[in-house]
Design a protein around this motif. Structure first.
Motif, PDB file in Angstrom:
ATOM      1  N   PHE A  29       1.044  -3.961   1.739  1.00 52.23           N
ATOM      2  CA  PHE A  29       0.775  -5.331   1.680  1.00 52.23           C
ATOM      3  C   PHE A  29      -0.480  -5.984   0.996  1.00 52.23           C
ATOM      4  O   PHE A  29      -0.505  -6.921   0.329  1.00 52.23           O
ATOM      5  CB  PHE A  29       0.454  -5.862   3.282  1.00 52.23           C
ATOM      6  CG  PHE A  29       0.259  -7.183   3.666  1.00 52.23           C
ATOM      7  CD1 PHE A  29      -0.865  -7.652   4.172  1.00 52.23           C
ATOM      8  CD2 PHE A  29       1.275  -8.215   3.276  1.00 52.23           C
ATOM      9  CE1 PHE A  29      -1.086  -9.211   4.367  1.00 52.23           C
ATOM     10  CE2 PHE A  29       1.384  -9.732   3.605  1.00 52.23           C
ATOM     11  CZ  PHE A  29      -0.085  -9.997   4.109  1.00 52.23           C
ATOM     12  N   SER A  30      -1.447  -5.199   1.164  1.00 58.72           N
ATOM     13  CA  SER A  30      -2.809  -5.754   0.357  1.00 58.72           C
ATOM     14  C   SER A  30      -2.745  -5.716  -0.979  1.00 58.72           C
ATOM     15  O   SER A  30      -3.744  -5.874  -1.724  1.00 58.72           O
ATOM     16  CB  SER A  30      -4.016  -4.594   0.702  1.00 58.72           C
ATOM     17  OG  SER A  30      -3.614  -3.293   0.622  1.00 58.72           O
ATOM     18  N   SER A  31      -1.503  -5.206  -1.545  1.00 61.35           N
ATOM     19  CA  SER A  31      -1.352  -4.992  -2.803  1.00 61.35           C
ATOM     20  C   SER A  31      -0.746  -6.546  -3.413  1.00 61.35           C
ATOM     21  O   SER A  31      -0.645  -6.704  -4.686  1.00 61.35           O
ATOM     22  CB  SER A  31      -0.348  -4.103  -3.333  1.00 61.35           C
ATOM     23  OG  SER A  31      -0.898  -2.672  -3.225  1.00 61.35           O
ATOM     24  N   ARG A  53      -5.321 -10.894  -2.828  1.00 52.03           N
ATOM     25  CA  ARG A  53      -4.862  -9.654  -2.207  1.00 52.03           C
ATOM     26  C   ARG A  53      -5.824  -9.297  -1.196  1.00 52.03           C
ATOM     27  O   ARG A  53      -5.630  -8.811  -0.094  1.00 52.03           O
ATOM     28  CB  ARG A  53      -4.819  -8.651  -3.108  1.00 52.03           C
ATOM     29  CG  ARG A  53      -3.613  -8.607  -3.940  1.00 52.03           C
ATOM     30  CD  ARG A  53      -3.756  -7.599  -5.239  1.00 52.03           C
ATOM     31  NE  ARG A  53      -4.566  -7.989  -6.115  1.00 52.03           N
ATOM     32  CZ  ARG A  53      -4.995  -7.474  -7.208  1.00 52.03           C
ATOM     33  NH1 ARG A  53      -4.451  -6.460  -7.540  1.00 52.03           N
ATOM     34  NH2 ARG A  53      -5.760  -7.934  -8.285  1.00 52.03           N
ATOM     35  N   SER A  54      -7.490  -9.607  -1.447  1.00 54.51           N
ATOM     36  CA  SER A  54      -8.295  -9.203  -0.561  1.00 54.51           C
ATOM     37  C   SER A  54      -8.652 -10.328   0.477  1.00 54.51           C
ATOM     38  O   SER A  54      -9.285 -10.217   1.600  1.00 54.51           O
ATOM     39  CB  SER A  54      -9.548  -8.895  -1.144  1.00 54.51           C
ATOM     40  OG  SER A  54      -9.978 -10.170  -1.702  1.00 54.51           O
ATOM     41  N   ARG A  72      -5.212 -14.192   5.689  1.00 56.01           N
ATOM     42  CA  ARG A  72      -4.322 -12.946   5.990  1.00 56.01           C
ATOM     43  C   ARG A  72      -5.199 -11.983   6.676  1.00 56.01           C
ATOM     44  O   ARG A  72      -6.484 -12.086   6.627  1.00 56.01           O
ATOM     45  CB  ARG A  72      -4.016 -12.483   4.447  1.00 56.01           C
ATOM     46  CG  ARG A  72      -5.047 -12.200   3.822  1.00 56.01           C
ATOM     47  CD  ARG A  72      -4.617 -11.928   2.202  1.00 56.01           C
ATOM     48  NE  ARG A  72      -3.711 -10.722   2.292  1.00 56.01           N
ATOM     49  CZ  ARG A  72      -2.917 -10.296   1.158  1.00 56.01           C
ATOM     50  NH1 ARG A  72      -2.952 -11.303   0.168  1.00 56.01           N
ATOM     51  NH2 ARG A  72      -1.924  -9.417   1.251  1.00 56.01           N
ATOM     52  N   ASP A  73      -4.278 -11.195   7.115  1.00 58.42           N
ATOM     53  CA  ASP A  73      -4.806  -9.950   7.924  1.00 58.42           C
ATOM     54  C   ASP A  73      -4.159  -8.654   7.260  1.00 58.42           C
ATOM     55  O   ASP A  73      -3.086  -8.500   7.900  1.00 58.42           O
ATOM     56  CB  ASP A  73      -4.583 -10.229   9.455  1.00 58.42           C
ATOM     57  CG  ASP A  73      -5.243  -8.941  10.287  1.00 58.42           C
ATOM     58  OD1 ASP A  73      -5.454  -7.685   9.889  1.00 58.42           O
ATOM     59  OD2 ASP A  73      -5.603  -9.098  11.424  1.00 58.42           O
ATOM     60  N   ASN A  74      -4.829  -7.920   6.447  1.00 56.10           N
ATOM     61  CA  ASN A  74      -3.978  -6.899   5.883  1.00 56.10           C
ATOM     62  C   ASN A  74      -3.818  -5.982   6.825  1.00 56.10           C
ATOM     63  O   ASN A  74      -2.796  -5.027   6.698  1.00 56.10           O
ATOM     64  CB  ASN A  74      -4.940  -6.468   4.690  1.00 56.10           C
ATOM     65  CG  ASN A  74      -4.776  -7.300   3.494  1.00 56.10           C
ATOM     66  OD1 ASN A  74      -3.945  -8.325   3.494  1.00 56.10           O
ATOM     67  ND2 ASN A  74      -5.649  -7.498   2.428  1.00 56.10           N
ATOM     68  N   ASN A  77      -0.565  -6.780   8.241  1.00 52.77           N
ATOM     69  CA  ASN A  77       0.618  -7.256   7.467  1.00 52.77           C
ATOM     70  C   ASN A  77       1.167  -8.664   7.622  1.00 52.77           C
ATOM     71  O   ASN A  77       2.174  -8.692   7.540  1.00 52.77           O
ATOM     72  CB  ASN A  77       1.683  -6.262   7.220  1.00 52.77           C
ATOM     73  CG  ASN A  77       1.654  -4.997   6.910  1.00 52.77           C
ATOM     74  OD1 ASN A  77       0.215  -4.606   6.489  1.00 52.77           O
ATOM     75  ND2 ASN A  77       2.548  -4.086   6.468  1.00 52.77           N
TER      76      ASN A  77
END
Length: 123
Positions: A29-31, A53-54, A72-74, A77
């Protein structure tokens, strides 16, 4: 391959708030940069917000700036769209989308899409 599932839509009065969530499958997901788009009845798909992404960089459509917040919360996801001070013109189906690389405001540059969630704002 990424699968996206939105939730959190509904009916709200003008001036109210909603928080949309978009859960992504997969371990990368972080990609992916993430975006939110919307489509009102009879209109084209419109950019709402995007996040890198970050999560360090965000961008917004002028129509929602100052009212909506993307995050977002990596670890979970998940990408969120906090919507405050909602207006009837915010009524639309809201979609989240993912793309490898940098965040973007152009919907055709996104590779994966959720099924959408309806947001209806009554006056």
């Amino acid at each position: 391959q990424v699968q996206l599932v939105e939730s959190g839509g509904g009916l709200v009065q003008a001036g109210g708030s909603l928080r949309l969530s978009c859960a992504a499958s997969g371990r990368t997901f972080s990609s992916y940069a993430m975006g939110w788009f919307r489509q009102a009845l009879g209109k084209g798909r419109e950019f709402v917000a995007a996040i890198s992404r970050s999560g360090a960089r965000t961008s917004y459509a002028d129509s929602v700036k100052g009212r909506f917040t993307i995050s977002r919360d990596n670890a979970k996801n998940t990408v969120y769209l906090q919507m405050n001070s909602l207006k009837p013109e915010d009524t639309a189906v809201y979609y989240c989308a993912a793309r490898l690389g940098y965040s973007d405001s152009v919907y055709s540059r996104y590779d994966y899409w959720g099924q959408g969630t309806q947001v209806t704002v009554s006056s």
